[in-house]
Design a protein around this motif. Structure first.
Motif, PDB file in Angstrom:
ATOM      1  N   GLY A  15     -41.049  41.826  83.945  1.00 57.60           N
ATOM      2  CA  GLY A  15     -40.247  41.409  85.098  1.00 57.60           C
ATOM      3  C   GLY A  15     -40.686  42.089  86.380  1.00 57.60           C
ATOM      4  O   GLY A  15     -40.645  41.497  87.460  1.00 57.60           O
ATOM      5  N   GLU A  16     -41.119  43.327  86.263  1.00 58.70           N
ATOM      6  CA  GLU A  16     -41.582  44.039  87.459  1.00 58.70           C
ATOM      7  C   GLU A  16     -42.913  43.504  87.965  1.00 58.70           C
ATOM      8  O   GLU A  16     -43.172  43.471  89.156  1.00 58.70           O
ATOM      9  N   LYS A  17     -43.762  43.077  87.030  1.00 60.40           N
ATOM     10  CA  LYS A  17     -45.090  42.595  87.430  1.00 60.40           C
ATOM     11  C   LYS A  17     -45.066  41.139  87.906  1.00 60.40           C
ATOM     12  O   LYS A  17     -45.781  40.770  88.830  1.00 60.40           O
ATOM     13  N   CYS A  18     -44.242  40.331  87.253  1.00 61.01           N
ATOM     14  CA  CYS A  18     -44.289  38.877  87.471  1.00 61.01           C
ATOM     15  C   CYS A  18     -43.990  38.527  88.926  1.00 61.01           C
ATOM     16  O   CYS A  18     -43.048  39.041  89.518  1.00 61.01           O
ATOM     17  N   LEU A  19     -44.801  37.607  89.507  1.00 60.31           N
ATOM     18  CA  LEU A  19     -44.583  37.172  90.891  1.00 60.31           C
ATOM     19  C   LEU A  19     -43.816  35.844  90.952  1.00 60.31           C
ATOM     20  O   LEU A  19     -43.604  35.301  92.027  1.00 60.31           O
ATOM     21  N   ARG A  58     -36.404  38.150  87.046  1.00 59.87           N
ATOM     22  CA  ARG A  58     -37.722  37.730  86.563  1.00 59.87           C
ATOM     23  C   ARG A  58     -37.935  38.087  85.091  1.00 59.87           C
ATOM     24  O   ARG A  58     -38.590  37.376  84.354  1.00 59.87           O
TER      25      ARG A  58
END
Lengths: 344, 249
Positions: A233-237, A292
């Motif tokens: 979730g932190e990485k996903c754009l 996300r």
């Protein structure tokens, strides 16, 4: 007749035969070692060695945008149902993408049947092409049991030293073979060569992640609250690349688009994605998957859990497109490995 | 049946978004059969003193006079559309809010300049209530027609909140990142049909970001592709300087 041989020197003739009577689409090269399915005129246009195309052949069965019906308010509620049909031959489809088409067939044949999809499907002839080696490091086809042909084609070509071994799977495929009249009967020698190729593949293609096919749904069930999802979730754009390029994602939106006379118009179906912000938003402003991490987790569960529960088959084909196109480097195989590691 | 009264106005902008309508060609004739175009400085000199059914306002608001003019337009308009990036996000004018005015002016004009006084840059919605927003620098003609027919036909319409990548993938472009470039497509609001990438250019983020961007994640991706934080901030802020007052994005 279930098998035939096509001499390598006659492959160009076979493509010419196909082109003479049909619109033929096949993998063609783009920049940077990328490929797409596009219309071809001859064998010279086709890339026989290719990594999965940017979009899967799904785009011919369920186009990015298609018209479902036309309306004209002067005729009241009478609407004219539309199917944009196109007779075509899909040439050179790898086993991962054949599996993708099989998944879509299952979904759209479920009730209520999707007549638009099924009508289009009837107009498409599929000619598969076997991979004798991995396309690249993103592929996970062996884990998903899709590195070998398991139906879903009219004809299937396997390259041998001197010829192509051709599996004939449908009457339509058999008629083509007869009409082209450049195929020969399969020989014992060719069968032996095919068997050796397949045993070599068994050595070469082994589950890319240490987990058995049948154990995958349980892994996802047991890791629903895993930290792995927060990291994703932190990485996903939320760019939606993973779902746009997925051969088994089938979600869509439906829009009414009036003509400039305002009285008539079209109802269109456009691909949609669970990664898009508005996908799970509802009237009143709530969003069922605001985060996300929830959306990424949902995407994975759709591939490895929910549709397995419903249809008894995993909906990831192992083509690797989602990992190949992810802006943030989210990698499907590494994600599954991380879940295995965390669960222990 | 009287045709709806439609008007176009501009504030601080290049008027290029209005030019997109003037350049519509045949579709413009269909529109003129549908609406009564009562004011549109770029193509006609007539004025209108009554109510407007639909007002398209291009440009950002950079002065008290402009804000007052906009408020009056709002009062006279049944539907107000923030038209184009300057109106929707403040556009490139918004750089004034991020970078000292003197530095901006000397960068663009050297020492030969004469400028009107301005006091901050605001998008239209930061001054008055907006009914619809059409993003883009310039606006996309096809999207304009969809919005216009939706308004006139009474059909709901929402600006896309998908990333530019969504349409870019539909168009099966080779990703700019694979081509050795960087691009703001992953966090930029789409609806443009990936217009720039289809034509070989990167996405500059002219529509501003999607409503809920993963800004930190995008910064990380751009840094991994060799961009320095200052350049990343400049790229991300090129069209969104005026919005910083809204919510920090």
């Amino acid at each position: 007749m279930n098998q035939a041989l096509l001499s390598k020197s006659r492959l160009a003739d076979f493509v010419s035969y196909l082109v003479s009577g049909h619109k033929v689409v096949a993998p063609v090269p783009l920049q940077e070692g990328r490929f797409k399915f596009d219309e071809v005129q001859s064998l010279a246009d086709i890339s026989l060695n290719y990594i999965p195309t940017i979009l899967p052949p799904k785009k011919y069965f369920m186009p990015q945008r298609s018209t479902l019906l036309r309306y004209d308010l002067s005729k009241g509620q009478d609407m004219e149902e539309m199917v944009e049909l196109e007779k075509l031959v899909l040439f050179g489809v790898h086993t991962c993408d054949l599996a993708g088409i099989q998944c879509l067939n299952i979904v759209f044949s479920d009730r209520p049947k999707d007549l638009h999809y099924l009508a289009r499907n009837n107009f498409i002839t599929v000619i598969g092409l076997e991979c004798s080696d991995y396309c690249d490091s993103f592929a996970g086809c062996a884990m998903l049991h899709n590195h070998l042909p398991k139906g879903g084609y009219d004809l299937f070509l396997t390259e041998l030293a001197e010829c192509y071994y051709v599996h004939i799977n449908t009457q339509k495929g058999e008629e083509m073979i007869e009409e082209a009249s450049i195929f020969e009967a399969a020989t014992k020698a060719a069968e032996g060569e095919l068997e050796r190729l397949r045993s070599r593949k068994k050595e070469l293609f082994t589950s890319e992640v240490p987990i058995r096919y049948q154990d995958i749904p349980r892994l996802f069930e047991e890791t629903f609250d895993s930290d792995v999802w927060s990291q994703l979730g932190e990485k996903c754009l939320s760019c939606g690349n993973c779902t746009s390029v997925c051969p088994t994602c089938f979600c869509f939106d439906i829009l009414d688009e009036p003509e400039l006379d305002l009285g008539s118009g079209e109802r269109v179906r456009v691909w949609d994605s669970c990664q898009n912000e508005a996908f799970a938003a509802v009237a009143g402003g709530d969003n069922f998957r605001k985060k996300r991490l929830e959306r990424q987790r949902h995407r994975f569960h759709r591939k490895f859990k929910y549709l397995m529960d419903r249809y008894g088959r995993l909906f990831c084909t192992g083509c690797g497109r989602c990992s190949r196109s992810c802006m943030a480097g989210i990698n499907l195989k590494r994600t599954i490995s991380a879940l295995i590691e965390e669960r222990g | 049946m009287t045709r709806p009264k439609v008007a176009f106005f501009d504030f601080s902008c290049c008027e290029g978004c209005q030019l997109q309508v003037a350049n519509l060609g045949e579709a413009l004739l269909d529109i003129l059969a549908l609406v009564d175009l009562v004011e549109f400085r770029e193509v006609m000199s007539e004025k209108w003193s009554g109510r407007y059914s639909v007002t398209f306002a291009e440009g950002s608001i950079c002065s008290d006079e402009a804000a007052e003019k906009l408020r009056k337009l709002r009062e006279r308009s049944d539907v107000l559309v923030a038209y184009g990036s300057c109106a929707a996000t403040g556009g490139v004018n918004g750089m004034q809010n991020r970078i000292p005015r003197e530095k901006l002016i000397s960068t663009v004009y050297g020492d030969q300049w004469r400028a009107e006084e301005t006091r901050g840059v605001r998008a239209i919605h930061q001054v008055v209530k907006v009914d619809y927003t059409l993003f883009g620098c310039p606006i996309n003609p096809a999207e304009f027609l969809r919005l216009l027919t939706a308004i006139l036909g009474g059909i709901s319409w929402h600006a896309s909140d998908n990333a530019v990548c969504v349409e870019c993938k539909f168009n099966e472009n080779v990703c700019m990142y694979d081509r050795g470039a960087t691009c703001l497509g992953p966090i930029t609001r789409g609806g443009c049909n990936s217009w720039c990438v289809n034509n070989g250019n990167v996405c500059y983020g002219c529509r501003g970001m999607v409503s809920n961007p993963n800004r930190a994640g995008a910064e990380e991706v751009l840094q991994a592709h060799g961009l320095k934080p200052e350049l990343i901030a400049g790229k991300m802020g090129m069209y969104t300087g005026a919005l910083e007052a809204d919510d920090g994005t």
